[in-house]
Design a protein around this motif. Structure first.
Motif, PDB file in Angstrom:
ATOM      1  N   ILE A 162    -127.005  39.664  43.007  1.00 31.66           N
ATOM      2  CA  ILE A 162    -126.955  40.963  42.351  1.00 31.66           C
ATOM      3  C   ILE A 162    -128.262  41.279  41.621  1.00 31.66           C
ATOM      4  N   LEU A 163    -128.982  40.269  41.142  1.00 29.85           N
ATOM      5  CA  LEU A 163    -130.256  40.487  40.450  1.00 29.85           C
ATOM      6  C   LEU A 163    -131.281  39.505  40.999  1.00 29.85           C
ATOM      7  N   ARG A 164    -132.307  40.056  41.661  1.00 25.50           N
ATOM      8  CA  ARG A 164    -133.321  39.203  42.289  1.00 25.50           C
ATOM      9  C   ARG A 164    -134.695  39.841  42.186  1.00 25.50           C
ATOM     10  N   LEU A 165    -135.713  38.996  42.215  1.00 27.72           N
ATOM     11  CA  LEU A 165    -137.108  39.432  42.203  1.00 27.72           C
ATOM     12  C   LEU A 165    -137.783  38.939  43.483  1.00 27.72           C
ATOM     13  N   ALA A 166    -138.394  39.862  44.185  1.00 27.48           N
ATOM     14  CA  ALA A 166    -139.065  39.486  45.420  1.00 27.48           C
ATOM     15  C   ALA A 166    -140.562  39.719  45.309  1.00 27.48           C
ATOM     16  N   THR A 199    -140.310  29.802  48.135  1.00 22.86           N
ATOM     17  CA  THR A 199    -139.601  31.036  48.474  1.00 22.86           C
ATOM     18  C   THR A 199    -140.213  32.218  47.733  1.00 22.86           C
ATOM     19  N   THR A 200    -140.171  33.377  48.351  1.00 26.53           N
ATOM     20  CA  THR A 200    -140.768  34.560  47.723  1.00 26.53           C
ATOM     21  C   THR A 200    -139.790  35.310  46.831  1.00 26.53           C
ATOM     22  N   THR A 201    -138.525  34.932  46.840  1.00 24.74           N
ATOM     23  CA  THR A 201    -137.518  35.618  46.043  1.00 24.74           C
ATOM     24  C   THR A 201    -136.807  34.637  45.131  1.00 24.74           C
ATOM     25  N   VAL A 252    -131.443  48.541  38.717  1.00 24.19           N
ATOM     26  CA  VAL A 252    -132.009  47.678  37.698  1.00 24.19           C
ATOM     27  C   VAL A 252    -132.620  48.632  36.671  1.00 24.19           C
ATOM     28  N   CYS A 253    -132.320  48.430  35.409  1.00 20.15           N
ATOM     29  CA  CYS A 253    -132.741  49.361  34.367  1.00 20.15           C
ATOM     30  C   CYS A 253    -134.256  49.315  34.147  1.00 20.15           C
ATOM     31  N   ASN A 254    -134.853  50.500  34.014  1.00 23.02           N
ATOM     32  CA  ASN A 254    -136.301  50.616  33.830  1.00 23.02           C
ATOM     33  C   ASN A 254    -136.788  49.819  32.623  1.00 23.02           C
TER      34      ASN A 254
END
Length: 147
Positions: free
Chosen positions: A143-147, A75-77, A7-9
């Motif tokens: 492919i792209l997730r936030l936890a 959910t946490t994600t 994931v890009c900074n």
């Protein structure tokens, strides 16, 4: 030269500033394919350097479709999902990709990188369909997730 999945900074900071809108009526995201180059977490924008070329591929890649965001208070994600990207009548090779946003923060003609994908090797299509198949949408697989 290497394509390293990340994931890009810059995307992380832009996300916290509200620059990216992932819902189905939000921003437009593209996927560009690469046959060479050095890309990873420090990638800031789409680049034509090392981009794949060949029959059936247009510079800049293809628009991603079917985007949706899933998440809730239970959910946490949370995660985003897109339909698989396909190039038909394709004759080219690729070892990775960059997903980028062309409408960051309501703008136009932007090229802000979201993430870099490594295919783990070079894949080739010869007069066939080249498909980037995204993993099944889910809290541990998207492919792209936030936890």
């Amino acid at each position: 030269m290497a394509v390293v999945q990340a994931v890009c900074n810059q995307f992380k900071a832009q996300l916290l500033k509200g620059f990216h809108e992932f819902d189905s009526s939000g921003d437009t995201f593209y996927i560009a394919l690469y046959s060479s180059g050095t890309y990873g977490a420090t990638t800031g924008d789409y680049s034509a350097t090392g981009e794949t070329s060949g029959t059936g591929y247009v510079a800049g890649g293809a628009a991603l479709t079917g985007q949706s965001v899933t998440g809730s208070t239970s959910t946490t994600t949370s995660y985003v999902d897109w339909a698989n990207a396909e190039w038909t009548s394709a004759s080219f090779s690729a070892l990775g990709a960059i997903i980028y946003n062309t409408t960051t923060d309501g703008g136009s003609s932007t090229t802000d990188a979201v993430c870099v994908l490594s295919f783990g090797g070079t894949f080739t299509a010869t007069a066939g369909t080249f498909t980037v198949q995204f993993p099944a949408p889910g809290t541990t697989t998207a492919i792209l997730r936030l936890a």
